[in-house]
Design a protein around this motif. Structure first.
Motif, PDB file in Angstrom:
ATOM      1  N   SER A 151       0.827  -1.201   0.000  1.00 53.23           N
ATOM      2  CA  SER A 151       0.000   0.000   0.000  1.00 53.23           C
ATOM      3  C   SER A 151       0.865   1.256   0.000  1.00 53.23           C
ATOM      4  N   PRO A 152       0.603   2.207  -0.902  1.00 48.91           N
ATOM      5  CA  PRO A 152       1.373   3.456  -0.869  1.00 48.91           C
ATOM      6  C   PRO A 152       1.329   4.127   0.496  1.00 48.91           C
ATOM      7  N   ALA A 153       0.154   4.100   1.162  1.00 48.69           N
ATOM      8  CA  ALA A 153       0.029   4.757   2.465  1.00 48.69           C
ATOM      9  C   ALA A 153       0.997   4.176   3.482  1.00 48.69           C
ATOM     10  N   GLN A 154       1.274   2.875   3.391  1.00 48.72           N
ATOM     11  CA  GLN A 154       2.212   2.265   4.327  1.00 48.72           C
ATOM     12  C   GLN A 154       3.623   2.839   4.157  1.00 48.72           C
ATOM     13  N   PHE A 155       4.037   3.031   2.924  1.00 49.74           N
ATOM     14  CA  PHE A 155       5.383   3.551   2.685  1.00 49.74           C
ATOM     15  C   PHE A 155       5.487   5.017   3.060  1.00 49.74           C
ATOM     16  N   PHE A 156       4.465   5.789   2.718  1.00 47.86           N
ATOM     17  CA  PHE A 156       4.459   7.183   3.160  1.00 47.86           C
ATOM     18  C   PHE A 156       4.515   7.232   4.683  1.00 47.86           C
ATOM     19  N   GLY A 157       3.703   6.377   5.328  1.00 44.99           N
ATOM     20  CA  GLY A 157       3.648   6.373   6.783  1.00 44.99           C
ATOM     21  C   GLY A 157       4.952   5.937   7.417  1.00 44.99           C
ATOM     22  N   LEU A 158       5.603   4.942   6.838  1.00 49.28           N
ATOM     23  CA  LEU A 158       6.865   4.450   7.376  1.00 49.28           C
ATOM     24  C   LEU A 158       7.922   5.548   7.387  1.00 49.28           C
ATOM     25  N   PHE A 159       8.122   6.173   6.238  1.00 51.90           N
ATOM     26  CA  PHE A 159       9.188   7.176   6.156  1.00 51.90           C
ATOM     27  C   PHE A 159       8.837   8.441   6.943  1.00 51.90           C
ATOM     28  N   ASP A 160       7.559   8.783   7.010  1.00 56.26           N
ATOM     29  CA  ASP A 160       7.162   9.924   7.845  1.00 56.26           C
ATOM     30  C   ASP A 160       7.395   9.619   9.315  1.00 56.26           C
ATOM     31  N   ALA A 161       7.071   8.383   9.740  1.00 58.36           N
ATOM     32  CA  ALA A 161       7.249   8.016  11.136  1.00 58.36           C
ATOM     33  C   ALA A 161       8.729   7.999  11.521  1.00 58.36           C
ATOM     34  N   LEU A 162       9.570   7.483  10.635  1.00 58.92           N
ATOM     35  CA  LEU A 162      11.005   7.488  10.919  1.00 58.92           C
ATOM     36  C   LEU A 162      11.541   8.910  11.033  1.00 58.92           C
ATOM     37  N   ALA A 163      11.044   9.800  10.187  1.00 53.71           N
ATOM     38  CA  ALA A 163      11.476  11.200  10.259  1.00 53.71           C
ATOM     39  C   ALA A 163      11.056  11.827  11.587  1.00 53.71           C
ATOM     40  N   ARG A 164       9.844  11.517  12.051  1.00 54.86           N
ATOM     41  CA  ARG A 164       9.385  12.061  13.335  1.00 54.86           C
ATOM     42  C   ARG A 164      10.246  11.554  14.491  1.00 54.86           C
ATOM     43  N   GLU A 165      10.744  10.321  14.357  1.00 53.05           N
ATOM     44  CA  GLU A 165      11.601   9.740  15.388  1.00 53.05           C
ATOM     45  C   GLU A 165      13.033  10.267  15.304  1.00 53.05           C
ATOM     46  N   GLY A 166      13.319  11.072  14.295  1.00 57.82           N
ATOM     47  CA  GLY A 166      14.689  11.528  14.098  1.00 57.82           C
ATOM     48  C   GLY A 166      15.571  10.467  13.484  1.00 57.82           C
ATOM     49  N   ARG A 167      14.960   9.513  12.778  1.00 61.19           N
ATOM     50  CA  ARG A 167      15.719   8.395  12.190  1.00 61.19           C
ATOM     51  C   ARG A 167      15.525   8.321  10.676  1.00 61.19           C
ATOM     52  N   ALA A 168      15.321   9.452  10.060  1.00 59.17           N
ATOM     53  CA  ALA A 168      15.228   9.481   8.599  1.00 59.17           C
ATOM     54  C   ALA A 168      16.517   8.916   8.009  1.00 59.17           C
ATOM     55  N   GLY A 169      16.386   8.093   7.004  1.00 54.26           N
ATOM     56  CA  GLY A 169      17.562   7.486   6.387  1.00 54.26           C
ATOM     57  C   GLY A 169      18.004   6.192   7.030  1.00 54.26           C
ATOM     58  N   LEU A 170      17.255   5.727   8.044  1.00 53.08           N
ATOM     59  CA  LEU A 170      17.628   4.472   8.712  1.00 53.08           C
ATOM     60  C   LEU A 170      17.586   3.300   7.735  1.00 53.08           C
ATOM     61  N   LEU A 171      16.627   3.309   6.840  1.00 55.43           N
ATOM     62  CA  LEU A 171      16.516   2.278   5.814  1.00 55.43           C
ATOM     63  C   LEU A 171      16.025   2.934   4.533  1.00 55.43           C
ATOM     64  N   GLY A 172      16.109   2.200   3.443  1.00 51.67           N
ATOM     65  CA  GLY A 172      15.702   2.726   2.153  1.00 51.67           C
ATOM     66  C   GLY A 172      14.603   1.886   1.542  1.00 51.67           C
ATOM     67  N   MET A 173      14.275   2.205   0.311  1.00 55.34           N
ATOM     68  CA  MET A 173      13.195   1.508  -0.391  1.00 55.34           C
ATOM     69  C   MET A 173      13.682   0.913  -1.697  1.00 55.34           C
ATOM     70  N   THR A 174      13.177  -0.281  -1.977  1.00 57.67           N
ATOM     71  CA  THR A 174      13.237  -0.841  -3.322  1.00 57.67           C
ATOM     72  C   THR A 174      11.916  -0.521  -3.989  1.00 57.67           C
ATOM     73  N   PHE A 175      11.956   0.312  -5.001  1.00 56.86           N
ATOM     74  CA  PHE A 175      10.748   0.710  -5.726  1.00 56.86           C
ATOM     75  C   PHE A 175      10.574  -0.258  -6.879  1.00 56.86           C
ATOM     76  N   ASP A 176       9.582  -1.148  -6.752  1.00 63.61           N
ATOM     77  CA  ASP A 176       9.303  -2.113  -7.812  1.00 63.61           C
ATOM     78  C   ASP A 176       8.237  -1.512  -8.721  1.00 63.61           C
ATOM     79  N   ILE A 177       8.648  -1.123  -9.919  1.00 62.22           N
ATOM     80  CA  ILE A 177       7.739  -0.415 -10.826  1.00 62.22           C
ATOM     81  C   ILE A 177       6.545  -1.281 -11.200  1.00 62.22           C
ATOM     82  N   GLY A 178       6.782  -2.553 -11.478  1.00 63.29           N
ATOM     83  CA  GLY A 178       5.698  -3.420 -11.925  1.00 63.29           C
ATOM     84  C   GLY A 178       4.746  -3.855 -10.842  1.00 63.29           C
ATOM     85  N   ASN A 179       5.225  -3.983  -9.605  1.00 57.20           N
ATOM     86  CA  ASN A 179       4.375  -4.521  -8.543  1.00 57.20           C
ATOM     87  C   ASN A 179       3.166  -3.652  -8.240  1.00 57.20           C
ATOM     88  N   TRP A 180       3.253  -2.340  -8.502  1.00 52.55           N
ATOM     89  CA  TRP A 180       2.101  -1.479  -8.222  1.00 52.55           C
ATOM     90  C   TRP A 180       0.887  -1.895  -9.049  1.00 52.55           C
TER      91      TRP A 180
END
Length: 263
Positions: A151-180
């Motif tokens: 779900s797009p909302a999950q990824f937006f939420g994950l990275f927003d939550a990490l930023a709020r925790e001060g942990r932006a950049g802790l992990l990254g994303m594999t963007f699978d173009i076809g899976n959407w």
């Protein structure tokens, strides 16, 4: 532009039957810089033993290939808890292989990023084992084909939550173009917003409808596919995750490695 060939591009049954090394050799002949090892394509659990992974990692290094370690394990359980065991096992196995990236599915993330716990696992892994170059595998999560973990909302939420925790950049994303496509989501709508977090791209498109969808190579004149790539970072590796023509695997692989590096 570094191009990775995902083991499954050579055929899942072929990889299970012949092992990853044979197809890594084919990836090298095709001109790839990296090779994605898929845990679900191991012939047995014995292939995931640390000694076996270390041996495979050495062989990949001798070929001049760096590796991605991909596991179907999910970072979050279906009820939204961080899966400590799955994360620890994935990090351990990736370290044994000597992988540059360790890729998991996101799973049931539901709003709490657990950034401190993830950071602790990464620190523990760094303290216990490292690649030969002194680095540790970079943790990335991939958008899957299911609503849970795709779900797009999950990824937006994950990275927003990490930023709020001060942990932006802790992990990254594999963007699978076809899976959407499995979720009827247009990747071009998501790429600009997720681009700051994207560190690896899985390249494929989808054909068919509903449950009968399957991955295919992007057409040379697919303007939407090109537009998605243009919206994502150009300095991150691109992985080929569509099947090659089994009647001309070497030629097909070499063609798409060269094409994807230029598109």
């Amino acid at each position: 532009m570094e191009i990775v060939i995902v083991a499954s591009a050579f055929g899942m049954n072929a990889v299970r039957a012949d092992g990853h090394l044979k197809w890594a050799q084919a990836a090298k002949r095709a001109g790839a810089a990296g090779f994605e090892v898929r845990r679900e394509l191991f012939a047995s659990e014995a292939d995931a033993h640390p000694e076996q992974l270390r041996a495979l990692g050495v062989e990949l290094g001798e070929l001049g290939l760096w590796s991605v370690f991909s596991t179907p394990a999910e970072l979050y359980t279906p009820d939204g808890r961080l899966d400590d065991g799955a994360l620890r096992l994935a990090l351990d196995e990736a370290a044994a292989l000597g992988a540059r990236f360790v890729k998991l599915q996101l799973g049931g993330f539901a709003g709490d990023a657990h950034g401190a716990a993830i950071a602790a696992h990464l620190a523990e892994r760094a303290g216990r084992a490292q690649r030969a170059d002194g680095a540790t595998a970079r943790l990335v999560v991939e958008n899957g084909q299911l609503a849970r973990g795709g779900s797009p909302a999950q990824f937006f939420g994950l990275f927003d939550a990490l930023a709020r925790e001060g942990r932006a950049g802790l992990l990254g994303m594999t963007f699978d173009i076809g899976n959407w496509a499995w979720l009827d989501v247009a990747p071009l709508e998501l790429a600009p917003r997720l681009a700051p977090h994207v560190e690896y791209i899985h390249c494929k498109t989808a054909a068919g409808e509903g449950a009968r969808r399957f991955p295919v190579a992007p057409a040379a004149d697919d303007a939407r596919f090109r537009a998605v790539l243009d919206s994502l970072p150009r300095d991150v590796p691109r992985g080929i995750e569509f099947p090659f023509d089994a009647t001309r695997i070497d030629q097909d692989a070499a063609h798409y490695v060269g094409w994807l590096a230029q598109v």
